[in-house]
Design a protein around this motif. Structure first.
Motif, PDB file in Angstrom:
ATOM      1  N   THR A 190      -9.878   5.198   9.405  1.00 40.92           N
ATOM      2  CA  THR A 190     -10.951   5.986   8.807  1.00 40.92           C
ATOM      3  C   THR A 190     -11.930   5.019   8.169  1.00 40.92           C
ATOM      4  O   THR A 190     -11.538   3.942   7.695  1.00 40.92           O
ATOM      5  CB  THR A 190     -10.429   6.963   7.736  1.00 40.92           C
ATOM      6  OG1 THR A 190      -9.806   6.216   6.690  1.00 40.92           O
ATOM      7  CG2 THR A 190      -9.441   7.944   8.325  1.00 40.92           C
ATOM      8  N   ARG A 193      -4.555   4.344   8.108  1.00 40.79           N
ATOM      9  CA  ARG A 193      -3.549   5.278   7.614  1.00 40.79           C
ATOM     10  C   ARG A 193      -2.364   5.261   8.574  1.00 40.79           C
ATOM     11  O   ARG A 193      -2.558   5.289   9.795  1.00 40.79           O
ATOM     12  CB  ARG A 193      -4.107   6.702   7.529  1.00 40.79           C
ATOM     13  CG  ARG A 193      -5.333   6.854   6.655  1.00 40.79           C
ATOM     14  CD  ARG A 193      -4.999   6.781   5.186  1.00 40.79           C
ATOM     15  NE  ARG A 193      -6.133   7.156   4.357  1.00 40.79           N
ATOM     16  CZ  ARG A 193      -6.187   6.987   3.050  1.00 40.79           C
ATOM     17  NH1 ARG A 193      -5.165   6.433   2.428  1.00 40.79           N
ATOM     18  NH2 ARG A 193      -7.251   7.356   2.359  1.00 40.79           N
ATOM     19  N   SER A 194      -1.153   5.226   8.023  1.00 39.24           N
ATOM     20  CA  SER A 194       0.027   5.107   8.872  1.00 39.24           C
ATOM     21  C   SER A 194       1.128   6.054   8.419  1.00 39.24           C
ATOM     22  O   SER A 194       1.215   6.415   7.235  1.00 39.24           O
ATOM     23  CB  SER A 194       0.551   3.665   8.840  1.00 39.24           C
ATOM     24  OG  SER A 194      -0.450   2.752   9.206  1.00 39.24           O
ATOM     25  N   LYS A 227       4.287  -0.722   4.141  1.00 40.04           N
ATOM     26  CA  LYS A 227       2.912  -1.038   4.527  1.00 40.04           C
ATOM     27  C   LYS A 227       2.354  -2.042   3.528  1.00 40.04           C
ATOM     28  O   LYS A 227       2.268  -1.765   2.336  1.00 40.04           O
ATOM     29  CB  LYS A 227       2.061   0.229   4.556  1.00 40.04           C
ATOM     30  CG  LYS A 227       0.609   0.009   4.981  1.00 40.04           C
ATOM     31  CD  LYS A 227      -0.162   1.315   4.941  1.00 40.04           C
ATOM     32  CE  LYS A 227      -1.631   1.114   5.284  1.00 40.04           C
ATOM     33  NZ  LYS A 227      -2.387   2.391   5.199  1.00 40.04           N
ATOM     34  N   TYR A 274       2.023  15.492   8.182  1.00 40.53           N
ATOM     35  CA  TYR A 274       1.331  14.782   7.108  1.00 40.53           C
ATOM     36  C   TYR A 274       0.152  15.615   6.633  1.00 40.53           C
ATOM     37  O   TYR A 274      -0.379  16.458   7.347  1.00 40.53           O
ATOM     38  CB  TYR A 274       0.876  13.386   7.549  1.00 40.53           C
ATOM     39  CG  TYR A 274      -0.061  13.325   8.730  1.00 40.53           C
ATOM     40  CD1 TYR A 274      -1.450  13.370   8.562  1.00 40.53           C
ATOM     41  CD2 TYR A 274       0.438  13.182  10.024  1.00 40.53           C
ATOM     42  CE1 TYR A 274      -2.308  13.289   9.647  1.00 40.53           C
ATOM     43  CE2 TYR A 274      -0.413  13.099  11.118  1.00 40.53           C
ATOM     44  CZ  TYR A 274      -1.777  13.149  10.918  1.00 40.53           C
ATOM     45  OH  TYR A 274      -2.630  13.067  12.002  1.00 40.53           O
ATOM     46  N   SER A 324      -0.502   5.303  13.560  1.00 45.24           N
ATOM     47  CA  SER A 324      -1.584   4.763  12.735  1.00 45.24           C
ATOM     48  C   SER A 324      -2.930   5.241  13.258  1.00 45.24           C
ATOM     49  O   SER A 324      -3.096   5.528  14.445  1.00 45.24           O
ATOM     50  CB  SER A 324      -1.556   3.222  12.730  1.00 45.24           C
ATOM     51  OG  SER A 324      -0.394   2.741  12.101  1.00 45.24           O
ATOM     52  N   ARG A 353      -4.297  12.094   4.827  1.00 48.15           N
ATOM     53  CA  ARG A 353      -3.939  11.625   3.500  1.00 48.15           C
ATOM     54  C   ARG A 353      -2.673  10.775   3.608  1.00 48.15           C
ATOM     55  O   ARG A 353      -2.316  10.358   4.711  1.00 48.15           O
ATOM     56  CB  ARG A 353      -3.736  12.819   2.555  1.00 48.15           C
ATOM     57  CG  ARG A 353      -4.902  13.798   2.530  1.00 48.15           C
ATOM     58  CD  ARG A 353      -6.237  13.131   2.189  1.00 48.15           C
ATOM     59  NE  ARG A 353      -6.305  12.746   0.787  1.00 48.15           N
ATOM     60  CZ  ARG A 353      -7.317  12.078   0.241  1.00 48.15           C
ATOM     61  NH1 ARG A 353      -8.329  11.683   0.991  1.00 48.15           N
ATOM     62  NH2 ARG A 353      -7.315  11.791  -1.038  1.00 48.15           N
ATOM     63  N   ILE A 354      -1.987  10.539   2.515  1.00 49.96           N
ATOM     64  CA  ILE A 354      -0.905   9.556   2.559  1.00 49.96           C
ATOM     65  C   ILE A 354       0.495  10.179   2.587  1.00 49.96           C
ATOM     66  O   ILE A 354       1.451   9.489   2.863  1.00 49.96           O
ATOM     67  CB  ILE A 354      -0.999   8.584   1.364  1.00 49.96           C
ATOM     68  CG1 ILE A 354      -0.895   9.340   0.037  1.00 49.96           C
ATOM     69  CG2 ILE A 354      -2.281   7.773   1.426  1.00 49.96           C
ATOM     70  CD1 ILE A 354      -0.839   8.439  -1.180  1.00 49.96           C
ATOM     71  N   HIS A 410      -9.120  14.297   8.392  1.00 52.64           N
ATOM     72  CA  HIS A 410      -8.999  13.087   7.577  1.00 52.64           C
ATOM     73  C   HIS A 410      -7.584  13.024   7.021  1.00 52.64           C
ATOM     74  O   HIS A 410      -7.177  13.862   6.226  1.00 52.64           O
ATOM     75  CB  HIS A 410     -10.002  13.088   6.422  1.00 52.64           C
ATOM     76  CG  HIS A 410      -9.777  11.948   5.469  1.00 52.64           C
ATOM     77  ND1 HIS A 410     -10.116  10.655   5.776  1.00 52.64           N
ATOM     78  CD2 HIS A 410      -9.204  11.915   4.238  1.00 52.64           C
ATOM     79  CE1 HIS A 410      -9.784   9.864   4.757  1.00 52.64           C
ATOM     80  NE2 HIS A 410      -9.232  10.608   3.823  1.00 52.64           N
ATOM     81  N   LYS A 441       0.821  -1.206   0.000  1.00 54.30           N
ATOM     82  CA  LYS A 441       0.000   0.000   0.000  1.00 54.30           C
ATOM     83  C   LYS A 441       0.856   1.258   0.000  1.00 54.30           C
ATOM     84  O   LYS A 441       0.460   2.290  -0.515  1.00 54.30           O
ATOM     85  CB  LYS A 441      -0.935   0.006   1.212  1.00 54.30           C
ATOM     86  CG  LYS A 441      -1.843  -1.216   1.310  1.00 54.30           C
ATOM     87  CD  LYS A 441      -2.771  -1.336   0.115  1.00 54.30           C
ATOM     88  CE  LYS A 441      -3.824  -0.251   0.101  1.00 54.30           C
ATOM     89  NZ  LYS A 441      -4.773  -0.409  -1.021  1.00 54.30           N
ATOM     90  N   ASP A 442       2.034   1.171   0.604  1.00 54.43           N
ATOM     91  CA  ASP A 442       2.928   2.331   0.616  1.00 54.43           C
ATOM     92  C   ASP A 442       4.306   1.908   1.101  1.00 54.43           C
ATOM     93  O   ASP A 442       4.451   0.919   1.836  1.00 54.43           O
ATOM     94  CB  ASP A 442       2.377   3.433   1.526  1.00 54.43           C
ATOM     95  CG  ASP A 442       2.938   4.808   1.188  1.00 54.43           C
ATOM     96  OD1 ASP A 442       3.714   4.904   0.224  1.00 54.43           O
ATOM     97  OD2 ASP A 442       2.601   5.773   1.884  1.00 54.43           O
ATOM     98  N   SER A 463     -10.670  10.687  11.238  1.00 55.86           N
ATOM     99  CA  SER A 463      -9.847   9.592  11.747  1.00 55.86           C
ATOM    100  C   SER A 463     -10.245   9.210  13.164  1.00 55.86           C
ATOM    101  O   SER A 463     -10.684  10.032  13.962  1.00 55.86           O
ATOM    102  CB  SER A 463      -8.368   9.989  11.710  1.00 55.86           C
ATOM    103  OG  SER A 463      -8.149  11.167  12.475  1.00 55.86           O
TER     104      SER A 463
END
Length: 383
Positions: A192, A173-174, A132, A242, A189, A230-231, A228, A119-120, A203
């Motif tokens: 959501t 989300r991390s 991730k 972030y 982490s 994001r990445i 909320h 995922k990332d 979150s």
């Protein structure tokens, strides 16, 4: 005829063999062994651990790993992670090639390990990378999020304990950060609720896992600012930043957070092959939330150098060069540098990664080599 690279590797191997022979014939002072080991290439360190208990103990000492990391910081590397459906491969290459017509450089292989659905991959911090991944664990039917901490310099990796949530339908989300005061790596982490493509839920369940404690457990923390996440993220001087939105924010701008001369900054990170300027916002006063905007003109040579490459902003180096890279491996594979002061662009060909044609590639700057073993990173006994 031997290449320069082969000669360097042979010379290093000869040094190790002479040191080994010397230790068997006479007792070298520990501080001399310390200094010699400090100068060796990272790939020689693993072999040196097997020479003797003395060498192994020196290499595991905190003062040695700290000094090695400090020396490595003066020669930062580019780090590449090539990912396909079942594995991720890590390579590195020299970063500071200042001449306008940079010669091709050959990337060095470090490690690989199996993954399921990445995922990332987060920017390396002090030599460590956090991946991730989504996996279906034994006895489960649906995939869950797991985090793998790896050290490309040592070739070691470790899967962190899974974060427990109240609802498996939540999206996790991390973010990965480092506290330079306590010398601790941390994973933040939060969850959501997924609402399809327009996921703007607030979150919940904010949790932190701290490495170096010897006890890897997630702990719940309070968050007093509804948002909320994001990445995109970056850690500067122990502060984790972030990108986040509130429920009313409908903006579609894509930004990359960067470290600009020690300050948080943001660059519009899309369509660099279809623009004439680069827009940079710098956070000048954190307490007052004051930002300054800087606009840089792309040179006339941009199209000739970049061509039709689909680029994104990786980060900015300490010499104020914006590093740009593609999302997928192409042949030849280039990394592009845009100098903010001179407003010039150059490209560097990366060789040795031709086998990863069409693989997704993550490019990172300012990677440093940390020879600390994974048990030491996790705060576990090395014995």
């Amino acid at each position: 005829m031997r290449t320069r690279r082969q000669k360097i590797l042979e010379d290093r191997q000869a040094v190790v063999e002479r040191l080994n022979a010397a230790e068997n014939s006479l007792q070298l002072p520990d501080d001399l062994i310390f200094d010699i080991l400090l100068r060796l290439h990272v790939k020689c360190i693993a072999r040196c651990r097997c020479v003797s208990k003395l060498w192994g103990s020196i290499l595991d000492r905190q003062d040695f790993t700290d000094q090695y990391l400090k020396r490595s910081s003066s020669r930062p590397q580019l780090l590449f992670a090539f990912h396909n459906s079942g594995k991720v491969f890590f390579y590195s290459a020299p970063q500071n090639q200042e001449d306008d017509n940079s010669s091709p450089i050959t990337a060095s292989y470090h490690m690989s390990f199996p993954v399921n659905r990445v995922k990332d991959i987060y920017s390396p911090i002090s030599g460590l990378v956090c991946v991730k991944d989504e996996r279906i664990l034994k006895g489960m039917k649906t995939p869950v999020t797991v985090w793998v901490i790896c050290n490309p310099s040592t070739g070691q990796s470790f899967t962190l304990p899974r974060m427990k949530t109240r609802n498996n339908k939540f999206v996790v989300r991390s973010f990965f950060g480092y506290d330079p005061v306590e010398k601790q790596f941390k994973v933040l982490s939060m969850t959501t609720f997924s609402r399809g493509k327009r996921d703007l839920s607030i979150s919940k369940e904010h949790q932190v896992l701290t490495l170096q404690t010897g006890k890897l457990t997630w702990r719940m923390i309070e968050c007093g600012l509804p948002h909320h996440p994001r990445i995109n993220s970056i850690c500067i001087n122990g502060v984790l930043y972030y990108i986040a939105k509130n429920g009313t924010d409908s903006s579609t701008y894509v930004h990359t957070l960067i470290n600009f001369n020690g300050k948080l900054a943001s660059v519009e990170s899309y369509a660099f092959n279809r623009r004439s300027t680069i827009h940079l916002w710098v956070l000048d006063e954190i307490e007052k939330n004051e930002w300054s905007k800087h606009v840089y003109q792309l040179p006339a040579s941009w199209d000739n150098v970049v061509g039709d490459a689909d680029l994104y902003c990786v980060k900015v180096t300490a010499s104020n060069e914006v590093v740009l890279s593609g999302y997928y491996q192409r042949s030849p594979f280039y990394v592009f540098y845009y100098n903010l002061e001179r407003e010039t662009v150059r490209r560097v060909e990366i060789q040795g990664v031709e086998a990863f044609m069409h693989f997704q590639v993550y490019t990172f700057v300012d990677h440093v080599e940390d020879v600390k073993r994974m048990k030491g990173v996790l705060g576990l006994s090395l014995k």
